[in-house]
Design an enzyme around this catalytic site. Structure first.
Site, PDB file in Angstrom:
ATOM      1  CG  ASP A 157      -2.175   0.912   0.969  1.00 51.69           C
ATOM      2  OD1 ASP A 157      -2.133   1.756   0.040  1.00 51.69           O
ATOM      3  OD2 ASP A 157      -3.167   0.782   1.707  1.00 51.69           O
TER       4      ASP A 157
HETATM    5  C1  BGC Z   1      -5.062   3.229  -0.038  1.00 54.62           C
HETATM    6  C2  BGC Z   1      -5.099   2.194  -1.123  1.00 54.62           C
HETATM    7  C3  BGC Z   1      -4.948   2.874  -2.458  1.00 54.62           C
HETATM    8  C4  BGC Z   1      -3.669   3.664  -2.492  1.00 54.62           C
HETATM    9  C5  BGC Z   1      -3.434   4.362  -3.799  1.00 54.62           C
HETATM   10  C6  BGC Z   1      -3.871   4.147  -0.171  1.00 54.62           C
HETATM   11  O1  BGC Z   1      -4.017   5.209   0.678  1.00 54.62           O
HETATM   12  O2  BGC Z   1      -5.072   2.604   1.205  1.00 54.62           O
HETATM   13  O3  BGC Z   1      -6.301   1.491  -1.064  1.00 54.62           O
HETATM   14  O4  BGC Z   1      -4.988   1.931  -3.477  1.00 54.62           O
HETATM   15  O5  BGC Z   1      -3.739   4.635  -1.473  1.00 54.62           O
HETATM   16  O6  BGC Z   1      -4.372   5.325  -4.048  1.00 54.62           O
END
Ligand code: BGC
Length: 960
Positions: free
Chosen positions: A497
């Site tokens: 993530d």
């Molecule tokens: C989120 C993810 C997301 C990523 C990219 C993160 O803050 O937890 O679910 O895919 O950002 O946007």
């Protein structure tokens, strides 16, 4: 000696015969035309010098003889073959067949030499043999499939249907005979030179399925005499199948045809091949996001990985997409919440939902989807990301998510599943330490992932911010190496993530394959490899996984094609998803459907229902097609962005349904004016809404206004309207469980979730009965937060210190928790009303567990006992024997059935013991395996998880 042995064996009656045989031993003979190419067995074909031939005839030997040495002997068991004065090297001599090497010395001689066989002083009649410069013959597999010299791969494994050659990948070894003389001929019978290719006079050509193949090597098989070997690359454009013809030609002569199995290359084979061409720097470039450094990504999105044009490796463009294309990539169809898709309990509908996401991502040039949020937020229904998820049950969530991902990958976009694992609250999401026992997680959150991975072939898994049992998820060897890549054999790649990577060496060794969105840690992988802390093979594995994902999803074979999105098609799917996923929770006195003909006045109150419907925030936020109807507020937390209201007017759609009614709107900011409008109207429809977002949890399960200052008290608003109008209907725009203190005073409640940008039309269709509601809750609605395992959400002490969140309830998530505690929720999991009624009858259980395809079947009659068409979701729950220690019951199967009024249908729901959801097993921590417990199982059938709506369909026994 011969005679006396025979005499001893056979006795005197045979004496005469033995003597007769000795005196009258026949001369050897060679059949006319009996000297043929040993590989192709082509009778009458000329023979090439140096090649292996077989002479058929009569050679009255005792036992057969086999040559044991090289150079080959010219006399085997007393038998010799001769072309005039030229002795012939022999491999094998038997009474009917002699295998020989055609002497090199015959090369280039334009005559038909005569071959004779001599044995025990007698010589056969000569047989002339055609000698040609080339007379190729390919050895084929014998009837046992194990014959020497058959076509093999470079590991010397036979090419068979079970071990096919891969087009464009596999080099095959063709063993043959008759490629003719070589320059500097070795003497007859001599072993082949070590580099025979250097001595081959002419290169053969080879076709595979009529496609010319590149010859890599040709000559005498190393160490052999008379046996040639030709190595060729199977062409990328070779036909495929189990009978693709291989033909070799040399010097104008053509071989026999031998068929081999050729299949398209697997993504793994293609990835391995590409990997061999990559430098370490190029490999490292693929294992982190280059969003911070790259100049290329003008397409927006959440992340970017720089491709390698010299090797044809495309850029990776990463974009969120759980409820439509996210990250402000561009205007896109705002679908209803993912949880609405789950509420349809319909994987076919879910596939359409995923198709919209995949097609629109592709239209924007995005080729990696960061969707597939499958966290089991039923553990924490106040989680701000519930709208991205699929509810509380691992099987329902797993199957719906798998359908979304399958559809996305069918659009040649790499699918994703996240956040692995136990990312079940947003409060302190980067430091929360989920504490849970092994069995508990295997049978809950991890089971959802296991099903999603197995059923969809998803190519990427996003590890989560939080810790699991004291170890950050993105460097958690147990989660990543043992379970995901080990037990589940996940072949794709694990990406972090955004900012969830915490180390270089630990993360690399423990299973992370790609850091996102930058290279804070994996930028140092080169040094870690140089210092021996991370093996090069681990980097190769990371890159292999990323490349195989790209091949599997079709990024190489279906180059990007940017284009307009098909708005009409996608919005129709969005509306269908909402119509199938909205859940009718209450309908007292047949308040719904509304009768347009009888309606003269309608009050519409609250939640900007005159122009818009609500959407959820964070990375999954979609910028709706046509732009937001309005933006407002700046909720903090998460302090990220304004709230987006999707452009879809419930008011207009309702007015269109009831053209003769006067429709008035009140914003709901003042309960008194709203109540006054309600009092003056025939029916009042109150829209209540709960905005939620990534980066926050809901303060409570009551409708809580986090947008406005001062906040609107929606519970008080509904109570006031209901007090003013007995025909009050509440439409809820939210994404999770809610409590409803006013429930007893309103007639009808429709759970619309965040309904997407066709939400207005879908809600109107449902309210007026153009569509009969059929959604079922994928999450339990508690009577109050006190019923939750954690009435208070654990909060972080600060922004950096890990803090424990105890998931002591283990696998008892959602309805399993309520069952195990004997709690009665406000609305049970699986619940949802219809404008018609259904009856279950004649339920029975058929036990096929000892069959080759172990399963049990629940059969029953389902009857639509009402007066309108509708769909029911028949649900099967299983109660395990007490000794198994399972939750009181587990959902194991379901089917959504549509019936006309009065119609009945016999339905069979089959529960397959080997399904990815392990419906009949529990996780045994001792053996580390899913096991079946012996005992009596009870099968329940009904239309929700509440005991009151279930009937016992039957029982079956496992073991004794
Ligand atoms: C989120 C993810 C997301 C990523 C990219 C993160 O803050 O937890 O679910 O895919 O950002 O946007």
């Amino acid at each position: 000696m011969l005679e006396s042995k025979a005499l001893r064996r056979a006795g005197c009656a045979c004496l005469v015969a033995s003597f007769t045989a000795a005196w009258a031993q026949p001369a050897p003979s060679i059949n006319s035309g009996g000297v043929i190419n040993a590989a192709s067995s082509a009778a009458g074909a000329p023979l090439a010098p140096g090649s292996i031939a077989s002479a058929y005839g009569s050679f009255p030997l005792g036992a057969p003889s086999v040559a044991a040495t090289v150079p080959l002997p010219t006399n085997l068991g007393g038998l010799s073959l001769n072309f005039g004065a030229l002795d012939v090297p022999l491999f094998y001599a038997g009474s009917g067949q002699v295998n020989l090497q055609v002497p090199w010395e015959l090369a280039g001689q334009a005559f038909r030499p005569a071959l004779t066989a001599s044995l025990a002083g007698q010589t056969s009649a000569p047989q002339t043999v055609n000698i040609a410069p080339f007379a190729p013959g390919i050895f084929s597999v014998n009837s046992q499939g194990t014959g020497p010299g058959a076509i093999q791969d470079s590991s010397y494994q036979l090419i068979t249907a079970a071990n096919p050659a891969a087009a464009g990948i596999t080099a095959i070894l063709i063993y043959c005979t008759g490629l003719g003389a070589v320059t500097n001929q070795p003497p007859s019978g001599a072993a082949a030179p070590s580099n025979p290719l250097a001595e081959t006079m002419t290169m053969p050509t080879v076709t595979i399925g009529d496609v010319p193949a590149q010859v890599l090597w040709s000559g005498l098989a190393p160490g052999s005499v008379g046996l040639y070997q030709v190595n060729v690359q199977v062409p990328a454009n070779s036909p495929t199948g189990n009978a693709v013809p291989v033909i070799l030609s040399i010097g104008g002569a053509t071989s026999n045809t031998v068929e081999i199995a050729v299949q398209p290359p697997t993504p793994d084979q293609r990835a391995d091949q590409l990997l061999t061409q990559m430098s370490q720097d190029q490999e490292i470039q693929l294992v982190y996001g280059s969003i911070a450094t790259a100049t290329v990504p003008t397409r927006g999105g959440a992340g970017f990985v720089q491709g390698i044009p010299a090797l044809g490796i495309p850029n990776l463009y990463l974009a969120d997409g759980s409820v439509g294309v996210g990250n402000g990539v561009g205007q896109a169809t705002a679908l209803p919440s993912s949880i609405a898709s789950a509420a349809s309990w319909d994987v076919t509908e879910a596939f359409k939902y995923g198709t919209v996401i995949g097609a629109e991502l592709r239209a924007y040039g995005m080729n990696v989807n960061l969707g597939g949020n499958i966290n089991l937020i039923g553990r924490e229904p106040r989680d701000g990301r519930t709208f991205e998820t699929k509810g509380e049950d691992p099987i329902l969530a797993g199957k719906i998510t798998a359908a979304h991902i399958s559809a996305i990958q069918a659009q040649h976009v790499i699918g994703g599943i996240k956040h692995y694992a136990l990312n079940d609250q947003e409060s302190g999401r980067t430091t929360a330490d989920a504490e849970i026992d092994e069995r508990g997680m295997r049978e809950s959150d991890l089971l959802a992932f296991e099903i999603g991975v197995a059923d969809s072939g998803v190519q990427s898994v996003m590890c989560s911010y939080n810790l699991v049992n004291d170890v950050y998820a993105c460097e958690n060897a147990h989660l990543l190496n043992d379970i995901l890549k080990g037990d589940w054999q996940f072949p794709g790649f694990v990406m972090s993530d955004w900012g969830a990577t915490h180390s270089t060496v630990n993360a690399a060794l423990n299973g992370l394959d790609q850091e996102q969105p930058d290279n804070a840690y994996f930028g140092s992988l080169g040094q870690a490899i140089a210092s021996g802390q991370v093996p090069q093979s681990r980097l190769d594995d990371m890159v292999h996984r990323i490349l195989r994902a790209m091949y599997a999803a079709g990024l190489f074979d279906y180059p990007e094609s940017l284009g307009p999105i098909d708005t009409a098609t996608d919005q129709a799917i969005a509306q269908g998803a909402e119509e199938q996923g909205a859940v009718l929770l209450k309908n007292a006195g047949g308040q719904l459907p509304l009768n347009a003909a009888a309606l003269k006045s309608i009050a519409i109150i609250g939640s900007h229902a005159d122009v818009a419907v609500l959407s959820g925030g964070g990375s999954a936020q979609v910028t709706p097609t046509g732009g937001p109807a309005l933006t407002e507020g700046y909720p903090c937390p998460p302090c990220w962005a304004q709230v987006i209201w999707d452009p879809s007017s419930p008011l207009q759609a309702i007015q269109a349904m009831a053209p003769n009614a006067t429709v008035h709107f009140d914003p709901g900011t003042n309960a008194t004016t709203a109540a006054a409008l309600a009092a003056a109207s025939q029916v009042a429809i109150v829209f209540v809404s709960q905005w939620t977002s990534e980066g926050m949890d809901m303060p409570s399960l009551n409708f809580t206004d986090v947008i406005h200052t001062p906040p609107i008290d929606q519970d008080a608003l509904v109570a006031a309207v209901a007090a003013a109008n007995p025909n009050t209907i509440v439409v809820m725009e939210n994404s999770s469980a809610q409590v409803m203190p006013w429930l007893g005073s309103v007639n009808a409640v429709l759970e619309a979730w965040f309904p997407g940008q066709q939400g207005g039309a879908a809600i109107a269709s449902l309210l007026f009965g153009a569509v009969n509601p059929s959604g079922k809750l994928p999450i339990t609605f508690p009577a109050s937060v006190d019923q939750l395992p954690r009435p208070v959400i654990a909060q972080p002490p600060d922004s950096t210190t890990p803090f424990p969140v105890s998931y002591f309830e283990g696998f008892n998530v959602g309805y399993k928790w309520y069952d195990s505690q004997g709690l009665t929720p406000l609305f049970p999991f699986g619940f949802g009303l219809s404008y018609t009624t259904f009856a279950f009858s004649n339920a029975a259980v058929v036990n096929n567990l000892s069959s080759g395809n172990p399963n049990f079947q629940v059969t029953f009659n389902l009857t639509n006992t009402g007066s309108v068409a509708g769909a029911e979701v028949a649900q099967v729950y299983l109660a395990f024997p007490a000794s198994a220690g399972e939750p009181p019951k587990r959902l194991v199967g379901w089917q959504k059935v549509t019936l006309q009024p009065g119609a009945a249908q016999q339905v069979t729901i089959e529960v397959d013991a080997n399904d990815s959801s392990h419906p009949l097993s529990y996780w045994d921590v001792n053996s580390g395996a899913w096991l079946m417990a012996p005992g009596v199982y009870t099968v329940y059938l009904g239309n929700s998880s509440s005991s009151a709506s279930l009937i016992a369909a039957g029982t079956f026994q496992i073991g004794s």
